[in-house]
Design a protein around this motif. Structure first.
Motif, PDB file in Angstrom:
ATOM      1  N   SER A  67       0.793  -1.223   0.000  1.00 42.88           N
ATOM      2  CA  SER A  67       0.000   0.000   0.000  1.00 42.88           C
ATOM      3  C   SER A  67       0.825   1.273   0.000  1.00 42.88           C
ATOM      4  O   SER A  67       0.403   2.280  -0.547  1.00 42.88           O
ATOM      5  CB  SER A  67      -0.923   0.002   1.217  1.00 42.88           C
ATOM      6  N   ASN A  68       2.011   1.238   0.606  1.00 45.79           N
ATOM      7  CA  ASN A  68       2.727   2.502   0.757  1.00 45.79           C
ATOM      8  C   ASN A  68       4.225   2.274   0.864  1.00 45.79           C
ATOM      9  O   ASN A  68       4.773   2.143   1.953  1.00 45.79           O
ATOM     10  CB  ASN A  68       2.208   3.235   1.992  1.00 45.79           C
ATOM     11  N   ASN A  96       2.876  -0.498  -6.071  1.00 45.44           N
ATOM     12  CA  ASN A  96       2.526   0.354  -4.939  1.00 45.44           C
ATOM     13  C   ASN A  96       1.134   0.922  -5.164  1.00 45.44           C
ATOM     14  O   ASN A  96       0.908   1.659  -6.112  1.00 45.44           O
ATOM     15  CB  ASN A  96       3.548   1.496  -4.846  1.00 45.44           C
ATOM     16  N   THR A  97       0.180   0.588  -4.285  1.00 45.59           N
ATOM     17  CA  THR A  97      -1.197   1.034  -4.523  1.00 45.59           C
ATOM     18  C   THR A  97      -1.473   2.416  -3.953  1.00 45.59           C
ATOM     19  O   THR A  97      -2.589   2.919  -4.076  1.00 45.59           O
ATOM     20  CB  THR A  97      -2.230   0.066  -3.915  1.00 45.59           C
ATOM     21  N   ASP A  98      -0.463   3.005  -3.314  1.00 45.13           N
ATOM     22  CA  ASP A  98      -0.622   4.380  -2.835  1.00 45.13           C
ATOM     23  C   ASP A  98      -1.815   4.502  -1.891  1.00 45.13           C
ATOM     24  O   ASP A  98      -2.547   5.494  -1.943  1.00 45.13           O
ATOM     25  CB  ASP A  98      -0.799   5.302  -4.060  1.00 45.13           C
ATOM     26  N   ASP A  99      -2.004   3.490  -1.044  1.00 48.12           N
ATOM     27  CA  ASP A  99      -3.086   3.510  -0.046  1.00 48.12           C
ATOM     28  C   ASP A  99      -4.471   3.638  -0.665  1.00 48.12           C
ATOM     29  O   ASP A  99      -5.369   4.222  -0.051  1.00 48.12           O
ATOM     30  CB  ASP A  99      -2.882   4.677   0.941  1.00 48.12           C
ATOM     31  N   ASP A 100      -4.676   3.114  -1.847  1.00 47.76           N
ATOM     32  CA  ASP A 100      -5.925   3.354  -2.564  1.00 47.76           C
ATOM     33  C   ASP A 100      -6.489   2.019  -3.059  1.00 47.76           C
ATOM     34  O   ASP A 100      -5.904   1.364  -3.918  1.00 47.76           O
ATOM     35  CB  ASP A 100      -5.618   4.297  -3.733  1.00 47.76           C
ATOM     36  N   CYS A 189      -1.354   1.851   6.766  1.00 46.51           N
ATOM     37  CA  CYS A 189      -1.523   0.823   5.760  1.00 46.51           C
ATOM     38  C   CYS A 189      -2.057  -0.406   6.472  1.00 46.51           C
ATOM     39  O   CYS A 189      -1.503  -0.857   7.458  1.00 46.51           O
ATOM     40  CB  CYS A 189      -0.175   0.460   5.150  1.00 46.51           C
TER      41      CYS A 189
ATOM     42  N   VAL B  79       6.936   6.508  -5.294  1.00 44.25           N
ATOM     43  CA  VAL B  79       5.588   7.012  -5.029  1.00 44.25           C
ATOM     44  C   VAL B  79       5.228   8.089  -6.055  1.00 44.25           C
ATOM     45  O   VAL B  79       4.138   8.057  -6.651  1.00 44.25           O
ATOM     46  CB  VAL B  79       5.487   7.572  -3.593  1.00 44.25           C
ATOM     47  N   GLU B  82       4.899   6.564  -9.597  1.00 42.86           N
ATOM     48  CA  GLU B  82       3.689   5.743  -9.741  1.00 42.86           C
ATOM     49  C   GLU B  82       2.470   6.645  -9.948  1.00 42.86           C
ATOM     50  O   GLU B  82       1.621   6.372 -10.791  1.00 42.86           O
ATOM     51  CB  GLU B  82       3.530   4.861  -8.492  1.00 42.86           C
ATOM     52  N   ARG B  83       2.415   7.760  -9.182  1.00 44.04           N
ATOM     53  CA  ARG B  83       1.283   8.678  -9.343  1.00 44.04           C
ATOM     54  C   ARG B  83       1.273   9.291 -10.740  1.00 44.04           C
ATOM     55  O   ARG B  83       0.229   9.389 -11.381  1.00 44.04           O
ATOM     56  CB  ARG B  83       1.343   9.794  -8.297  1.00 44.04           C
ATOM     57  N   GLU B 294      10.082  14.736  -6.404  1.00 42.92           N
ATOM     58  CA  GLU B 294       8.743  14.512  -6.946  1.00 42.92           C
ATOM     59  C   GLU B 294       8.643  15.034  -8.382  1.00 42.92           C
ATOM     60  O   GLU B 294       8.163  14.330  -9.279  1.00 42.92           O
ATOM     61  CB  GLU B 294       7.730  15.213  -6.039  1.00 42.92           C
TER      62      GLU B 294
END
Lengths: 346, 346
Positions: A67-68, A96-100, A189, B79, B82-83, B294
């Motif tokens: 998740s993170n 990585n689901t980025d908490d989503d 998470c 992170v 991925e976003r 970032e």
């Protein structure tokens, strides 16, 4: 095409040693490894890691969905899982689901069964029924770091006895004479870290302390631990120890205490759970309950591969090695003067 | 099949808002997002993120190959990357090569062109000619965090002006009056951090200080920074400032100084480069030169996608946003008493 045997001959070692160098360099003496690598370079040898996959019509790739990745625990798990996968001839890809939960779902739709042979799922917010559907429809799924061994989930898992980790922390603080204890419960998470806090509470009660003086639920990060500890000490100045369900919170708490002029552990002891690398790198080094990340990651990979190889005989729930107390410099005996202050503050 | 429009109608929002919730939740008010998610759940809507990929015969997946996910810089890059990938409709898979060129090569053979559309390669030890061959044979490769903008590599890249980062650190220390400076040069993922140290040296000389009092090359980690700083202060007690080419080394150095009883920045100032999250989380908070992780990650993803879409018009070298000094609590003016000690110790 250059073969492994030719490399072995040129490097004057056995084929097994070449294989060891390629897969698990630690086992081989550095001089030998260097000779093997030189032979590989000179001959232009390319190890065919896909041989097994090709023979079996497989992609030979596993995915780890988490998740993170910014939480330092996960990279440590990734490193260990990747090594274990490689030793078994598999590649590991990290998602990585980025908490989503939505992203977790999309990854599962995209990767399971098409790009990879099996998926290790760790603390994502994706609902259990969705995971079950994905597992039935496509590739095997194994849950890593399951926090509730007393409640096996609907999918195979590797469980960690986090209640026991909480209990060890409580017994350690009780043994040092602490009675006036603050608790920081992480909510990050994978949801509320309640197995840990419940285990802590139960052991506290068994030790004759009815409850923690104060409890706070906070987001699982160093920054949140810092903020929460400021609040804790402002409202409960008599605390002589702080238990955090996660090292990040504990590290934040130590920094807040030192910033406020409290000695750690002279005035206030702090203990966490996990034993991330940072735990031994901060000063004072953090006393914590290690959850054996490396062993647990390797066990998760091996269990997932067994599940892929023998879908009907796969493990339902495997218990990871037991948590263990790691004593460092952030906990110590309760001081008399704090005992008095505790009474005044309670 | 449930469509996005039906979800929008049920949640009483526009289709664009549903799309925003699915791709980039930050833009949408929490109450609205919750309503949309409720509608999605009630209708059983499954976003078809692969539509574009299917239409174009693509897997819609990118890979990010990096050397050591346990170094906290990388998860932060992951992170952000991925976003950015997700916003462009791509999945991102992460491959950790564990600092091993052999593994990097195996990943490239396995994934490039078969599992993914393009690969972002960051600081792995894989040789440039091998990367070029992989790029020609299969999927486009873009190098992220290229440290030498003055020497464009043989592959497209996003470069960061690390020499400028080193120069900013030097100018900051010079401006605070420091003349007796120790330098810790990291040697980690991606090799010696020489662009940073060269930039520092050049700016030091431009400011009238011929050279750093002492330089040490060490492995890029908190533990190494700690050890190296102990040595530095034992052999050069007159140092009033330490520049580290990486935040990890700088954080280790601060802990060593505090452990030895030196005030930071009262006795010795410390400055790093990168601005990882830990830099603001340690106490004293670390002054550092931010390399805009970032923005650089997002730019790398966008450049890779452009390279995939228009292979002949792809970017050769794109320069990432300039580094910027972030002043926190670990640097301060040189103290007189240190100036005297410096003379004695030099």
């Amino acid at each position: 095409m250059v073969t492994l045997s030719e490399v072995a001959r040129r490097a004057r070692v056995t084929a097994a040693t070449v294989s060891n160098v390629l897969r698990n360099r630690e086992k081989v003496r550095p001089e030998t490894a260097e000779r093997v690598l030189k032979a590989i370079a000179e001959l232009g040898y390319r190890p065919n890691l896909n041989a097994r996959a090709l023979a079996q019509g497989r992609s030979s790739t596993l995915a780890l969905m988490l998740s993170n990745i910014a939480n330092p625990f996960y990279p440590e798990f990734v490193v260990a899982a990747e090594r274990a996968a490689r030793q078994a001839g598999y590649f590991l890809m990290v998602c990585n689901t980025d908490d989503d939960a939505q992203i977790g779902r999309a990854y599962l739709n995209q990767i399971a069964g098409t790009l990879v042979d099996g998926v290790l799922v760790m603390n994502t917010d994706t609902a259990m029924n969705e995971l079950c559907i994905a597992a039935m429809r496509s590739a095997p799924i194994l849950l890593a770091m399951w926090e509730h061994p007393e409640k096996p989930p609907a999918l195979p898992c590797v469980a960690v006895d986090f209640a026991q980790a909480g209990a060890l922390a409580a017994q350690h603080l009780l043994g040092l004479g602490h009675r006036n204890i603050g608790m920081l419960i992480g909510d990050g998470c994978g949801g509320l870290q309640d197995a840990r806090s419940n285990g802590f509470r139960t052991a506290l009660a068994a030790g004759g302390v009815v409850r923690a003086t104060v409890e706070m639920v906070v987001r699982d990060s160093i920054d949140s631990g810092y903020e929460a500890c400021m609040t804790l000490m402002a409202t409960h100045p008599g605390l002589t120890a702080i238990f955090a369900t996660n090292d990040l919170l504990a590290i934040g708490a130590i920094q807040a205490l030192v910033g406020m002029g409290h000695a750690v552990p002279g005035d206030v002891s702090v203990i966490g759970i996990t034993d991330i690398a940072l735990a031994h790198q901060v000063r004072p080094a953090l006393t914590t309950v290690a959850i054996q990340t490396e062993a647990s990651a390797a066990l998760s990979i091996r269990s997932l591969i067994r599940l892929i190889d023998e879908p009907l005989q796969g493990p339902s729930m495997v218990i990871a090695p037991a948590p263990a107390l790691i004593m460092r410099d952030s906990t110590g005996p309760r001081r008399k003067r704090n005992a008095r202050a505790a009474k005044a503050g309670a």
